[in-house]
Design a protein around this motif. Structure first.
Motif, PDB file in Angstrom:
ATOM      1  N   THR A 304      17.727 -11.663 -38.707  1.00  0.00           N
ATOM      2  CA  THR A 304      18.371 -12.814 -39.349  1.00  0.00           C
ATOM      3  C   THR A 304      19.888 -12.788 -39.184  1.00  0.00           C
ATOM      4  OG1 THR A 304      16.567 -13.050 -40.936  1.00  0.00           O
ATOM      5  CG2 THR A 304      18.668 -14.074 -41.504  1.00  0.00           C
ATOM      6  N   PRO A 305      20.588 -11.686 -39.507  1.00  0.00           N
ATOM      7  CA  PRO A 305      22.050 -11.684 -39.263  1.00  0.00           C
ATOM      8  C   PRO A 305      22.394 -11.768 -37.775  1.00  0.00           C
ATOM      9  CG  PRO A 305      21.306  -9.524 -39.992  1.00  0.00           C
ATOM     10  CD  PRO A 305      20.170 -10.452 -40.201  1.00  0.00           C
ATOM     11  N   LEU A 306      21.544 -11.197 -36.891  1.00  0.00           N
ATOM     12  CA  LEU A 306      21.801 -11.285 -35.457  1.00  0.00           C
ATOM     13  C   LEU A 306      21.674 -12.727 -34.969  1.00  0.00           C
ATOM     14  CD1 LEU A 306      22.436  -9.545 -32.966  1.00  0.00           C
ATOM     15  CD2 LEU A 306      19.972  -9.355 -32.574  1.00  0.00           C
ATOM     16  N   TYR A 307      20.660 -13.433 -35.471  1.00  0.00           N
ATOM     17  CA  TYR A 307      20.474 -14.833 -35.116  1.00  0.00           C
ATOM     18  C   TYR A 307      21.661 -15.664 -35.607  1.00  0.00           C
ATOM     19  CZ  TYR A 307      18.373 -19.507 -35.031  1.00  0.00           C
ATOM     20  OH  TYR A 307      18.124 -20.829 -34.799  1.00  0.00           O
ATOM     21  N   LEU A 308      22.115 -15.413 -36.816  1.00  0.00           N
ATOM     22  CA  LEU A 308      23.270 -16.128 -37.358  1.00  0.00           C
ATOM     23  C   LEU A 308      24.516 -15.857 -36.522  1.00  0.00           C
ATOM     24  CD1 LEU A 308      24.478 -17.886 -39.622  1.00  0.00           C
ATOM     25  CD2 LEU A 308      24.824 -15.781 -40.937  1.00  0.00           C
ATOM     26  N   LEU A 309      24.688 -14.615 -36.066  1.00  0.00           N
ATOM     27  CA  LEU A 309      25.840 -14.272 -35.232  1.00  0.00           C
ATOM     28  C   LEU A 309      25.828 -15.035 -33.915  1.00  0.00           C
ATOM     29  CD1 LEU A 309      28.344 -12.457 -34.711  1.00  0.00           C
ATOM     30  CD2 LEU A 309      26.754 -10.742 -33.785  1.00  0.00           C
ATOM     31  N   PHE A 310      24.682 -15.128 -33.272  1.00  0.00           N
ATOM     32  CA  PHE A 310      24.589 -15.843 -32.001  1.00  0.00           C
ATOM     33  C   PHE A 310      24.773 -17.347 -32.197  1.00  0.00           C
ATOM     34  CE2 PHE A 310      22.303 -12.068 -30.217  1.00  0.00           C
ATOM     35  CZ  PHE A 310      23.160 -11.875 -29.150  1.00  0.00           C
ATOM     36  N   MET A 311      24.289 -17.879 -33.313  1.00  0.00           N
ATOM     37  CA  MET A 311      24.459 -19.307 -33.537  1.00  0.00           C
ATOM     38  C   MET A 311      25.926 -19.664 -33.781  1.00  0.00           C
ATOM     39  SD  MET A 311      21.551 -20.608 -33.023  1.00  0.00           S
ATOM     40  CE  MET A 311      21.347 -19.266 -31.824  1.00  0.00           C
ATOM     41  N   TRP A 316      27.704 -16.302 -26.440  1.00  0.00           N
ATOM     42  CA  TRP A 316      27.111 -14.966 -26.292  1.00  0.00           C
ATOM     43  C   TRP A 316      25.603 -15.018 -26.061  1.00  0.00           C
ATOM     44  CZ3 TRP A 316      29.690 -12.150 -31.071  1.00  0.00           C
ATOM     45  CH2 TRP A 316      31.093 -12.133 -30.872  1.00  0.00           C
ATOM     46  N   LEU A 317      24.991 -16.136 -26.351  1.00  0.00           N
ATOM     47  CA  LEU A 317      23.532 -16.240 -26.292  1.00  0.00           C
ATOM     48  C   LEU A 317      23.054 -16.251 -24.833  1.00  0.00           C
ATOM     49  CD1 LEU A 317      21.000 -16.638 -28.097  1.00  0.00           C
ATOM     50  CD2 LEU A 317      21.239 -19.091 -27.680  1.00  0.00           C
ATOM     51  N   VAL A 324      16.249 -21.246 -28.732  1.00  0.00           N
ATOM     52  CA  VAL A 324      16.387 -20.980 -30.158  1.00  0.00           C
ATOM     53  C   VAL A 324      17.695 -21.534 -30.714  1.00  0.00           C
ATOM     54  CG1 VAL A 324      14.984 -18.896 -29.968  1.00  0.00           C
ATOM     55  CG2 VAL A 324      17.468 -18.713 -29.851  1.00  0.00           C
ATOM     56  N   ALA A 325      18.545 -22.079 -29.849  1.00  0.00           N
ATOM     57  CA  ALA A 325      19.849 -22.563 -30.317  1.00  0.00           C
ATOM     58  C   ALA A 325      19.677 -23.790 -31.202  1.00  0.00           C
ATOM     59  CB  ALA A 325      20.738 -22.883 -29.118  1.00  0.00           C
ATOM     60  N   VAL A 326      20.510 -23.858 -32.223  1.00  0.00           N
ATOM     61  CA  VAL A 326      20.499 -24.991 -33.137  1.00  0.00           C
ATOM     62  C   VAL A 326      21.270 -26.146 -32.503  1.00  0.00           C
ATOM     63  CG1 VAL A 326      21.212 -25.818 -35.407  1.00  0.00           C
ATOM     64  CG2 VAL A 326      20.314 -23.497 -35.147  1.00  0.00           C
ATOM     65  N   TRP A 380      18.688 -31.441 -44.656  1.00  0.00           N
ATOM     66  CA  TRP A 380      19.226 -30.240 -45.269  1.00  0.00           C
ATOM     67  C   TRP A 380      19.080 -29.021 -44.361  1.00  0.00           C
ATOM     68  CZ3 TRP A 380      19.843 -28.928 -50.936  1.00  0.00           C
ATOM     69  CH2 TRP A 380      20.324 -30.032 -51.649  1.00  0.00           C
ATOM     70  N   PHE A 381      18.000 -28.983 -43.579  1.00  0.00           N
ATOM     71  CA  PHE A 381      17.718 -27.811 -42.764  1.00  0.00           C
ATOM     72  C   PHE A 381      17.427 -28.237 -41.323  1.00  0.00           C
ATOM     73  CE2 PHE A 381      16.435 -26.766 -47.088  1.00  0.00           C
ATOM     74  CZ  PHE A 381      17.084 -25.570 -47.305  1.00  0.00           C
ATOM     75  N   ASN A 382      17.737 -27.329 -40.401  1.00  0.00           N
ATOM     76  CA  ASN A 382      17.367 -27.518 -39.001  1.00  0.00           C
ATOM     77  C   ASN A 382      15.925 -27.107 -38.786  1.00  0.00           C
ATOM     78  OD1 ASN A 382      20.538 -26.502 -38.800  1.00  0.00           O
ATOM     79  ND2 ASN A 382      20.032 -28.240 -37.474  1.00  0.00           N
ATOM     80  N   SER A 383      15.259 -27.772 -37.862  1.00  0.00           N
ATOM     81  CA  SER A 383      13.886 -27.381 -37.535  1.00  0.00           C
ATOM     82  C   SER A 383      13.840 -25.988 -36.938  1.00  0.00           C
ATOM     83  CB  SER A 383      13.285 -28.396 -36.561  1.00  0.00           C
ATOM     84  OG  SER A 383      14.079 -28.483 -35.377  1.00  0.00           O
ATOM     85  N   GLU A 384      14.890 -25.592 -36.183  1.00  0.00           N
ATOM     86  CA  GLU A 384      14.943 -24.227 -35.627  1.00  0.00           C
ATOM     87  C   GLU A 384      15.006 -23.181 -36.735  1.00  0.00           C
ATOM     88  OE1 GLU A 384      16.483 -27.110 -32.652  1.00  0.00           O
ATOM     89  OE2 GLU A 384      16.959 -26.648 -34.752  1.00  0.00           O
ATOM     90  N   THR A 385      15.756 -23.494 -37.779  1.00  0.00           N
ATOM     91  CA  THR A 385      15.852 -22.556 -38.904  1.00  0.00           C
ATOM     92  C   THR A 385      14.511 -22.395 -39.611  1.00  0.00           C
ATOM     93  OG1 THR A 385      18.142 -23.245 -39.226  1.00  0.00           O
ATOM     94  CG2 THR A 385      17.112 -22.040 -41.014  1.00  0.00           C
ATOM     95  N   MET A 386      13.793 -23.514 -39.782  1.00  0.00           N
ATOM     96  CA  MET A 386      12.481 -23.448 -40.418  1.00  0.00           C
ATOM     97  C   MET A 386      11.511 -22.630 -39.589  1.00  0.00           C
ATOM     98  SD  MET A 386      12.812 -25.053 -43.277  1.00  0.00           S
ATOM     99  CE  MET A 386      11.088 -25.172 -43.715  1.00  0.00           C
ATOM    100  N   ARG A 387      11.560 -22.793 -38.268  1.00  0.00           N
ATOM    101  CA  ARG A 387      10.658 -22.031 -37.406  1.00  0.00           C
ATOM    102  C   ARG A 387      11.009 -20.555 -37.427  1.00  0.00           C
ATOM    103  NH1 ARG A 387      11.188 -26.614 -33.836  1.00  0.00           N
ATOM    104  NH2 ARG A 387      12.809 -25.498 -32.678  1.00  0.00           N
TER     105      ARG A 387
END
Length: 389
Positions: A304-311, A316-317, A324-326, A380-387
């Protein structure tokens, strides 16, 4: 450390009964019973807790007491338990503290006129559930029993698996008011002596009024930890076969009365990801399952923190993970989306725990579908985040 009263029993039968009546609320507590009888022409008094005593056993014991004649009555308590007590778990004590502790724990205390000691008859029985397999520690193979809240049953489950004279189970207690029983179990020929001595010293130095949360209270008292550390310092198990395997590995198992699990020391992060199936499957399969759990544990903590860092740094991705990018723009920053989703999942879990079993599964599925659909469409939320969650 539990402070003990060193007051000894008097040679006077009347003084002993008077002191017991002063300490124990015999008249106020309906379940605290005083039973006056005559044994061999001498006055005697039983003290016991109603509900802890096996009625059939006490009936047979008292029947044998009534058959004792004055001529056959021994001169001291030691001779009495050797010749006139037809029971196996019997002892004598000369201290009031031991008498009161035993009465409140379940055994019956017998005072006899002319004896300066008290006879303790351990014919107690505790209300207990069956030794079913734990819900959260199941195995595909192996036994289907589990620890219960009665410490004697738990020690018997391990003793049944290890028939070795080196298996030692030392009984102690903690809590000034609760006087909670604690069993320290180890293999004397395999345990680390320095660790064992340190652990027993720590238990002896515990200064608590009571162990209200049983095992957790003891764990927090033995090893203080910083409030921001969420990781456990102990390995817990509700399976007696896992505890027995750890004993044979040279570890120490601690059992606390009223707790259906065992604490195992020493422990490491590799021990935390073990489960009962590791002991029942072949080596290759067990290693594969352990590696899989280690990877999942690592992913749970760091993905989760790694995904947040890349987003936050899309350059860097790697190209292979572009999917997986938002891409969509929403009203809430990504980090707050994760925090809100974690809070929502915990709320759904809490709701499922307090919902009847027949309704929990369908309501959880419906709530997850409705919540996921609404949260994305509302912006409120991205579909990528929900997945990802």
């Amino acid at each position: 450390m539990v402070e003990k009263d060193t007051k000894k029993l008097s040679a006077s039968f009347e003084e002993n009964i008077k002191y017991m009546n002063q300490v124990l609320p015999v008249k106020e507590s309906f379940d605290l019973i005083r039973r006056d009888i005559v044994i061999g022409g001498k006055n005697a008094v039983f003290y016991y807790i109603d509900g802890f005593i096996k009625d059939e056993v006490m009936l047979k014991i008292m029947d044998s007491f009534f058959s004792v004649t004055p001529e056959d009555m021994p001169e001291d308590a030691e001779g009495f338990i050797q010749k006139k007590v037809p029971y196996v778990e019997v002892d004598i004590t000369e201290y009031f503290d031991d008498v009161i502790r035993n009465v409140l724990s379940g055994p019956a205390a017998l005072f006899i006129d002319g004896y300066s000691e008290c006879v303790i008859l351990d014919c107690r029985t505790y209300p207990a559930r069956s030794v079913d397999e734990p819900d959260k520690d199941k195995s595909l193979r192996g036994s289907r029993d589990g620890f219960v809240e009665t410490i004697v049953f738990n020690t018997a489950l391990m003793r049944r698996r290890i028939r070795d004279p080196h298996l030692v189970m030392e009984m102690t207690e903690a809590g000034q008011f609760s006087r909670t029983d604690i069993a320290v179990c180890y293999m004397s020929d395999r345990v680390d002596k320095a660790l064992l001595d340190n652990l027993k010293q720590r238990i002896g130095d515990v200064k608590l009024g009571d162990l209200r949360m049983n095992q957790q209270s003891l764990a927090e008292a033995l090893f203080k930890r910083k409030w921001f550390n969420p990781f456990p310092k102990w390995k817990f198990t509700e399976r007696p076969d896992t505890a027995a395997a750890c004993l044979l590995e040279g570890k120490v198992v601690i059992l606390v009365d009223n707790s259906p699990s065992a604490m195992i020391l020493p422990t490491s992060i590799l021990d935390m990801i073990e489960e009962a199936n590791d002991y029942y499957f072949p080596t290759v399969t067990a290693v594969y399952l352990k590696i899989t759990r280690a990877l999942i544990t690592f992913a749970t903590v760091f993905f989760t923190p790694l995904y947040l860092l890349f987003m936050q740094n899309l350059e860097w991705l790697p190209e292979a993970f572009e999917f997986v990018a938002v891409r969509d723009t929403v009203n809430i920053p990504l980090i707050f989306q994760f925090l809100l989703l974690e809070l929502s999942i915990d709320g759904l879990r809490l709701a499922a725990m307090n919902t009847p079993t027949m309704l929990s599964t369908p309501l959880s599925v419906i709530a997850g579908i409705v919540m996921g659909e609404f949260s994305v469409q509302s912006g409120w939320f991205n579909s990528e985040t929900m997945r990802f969650i």
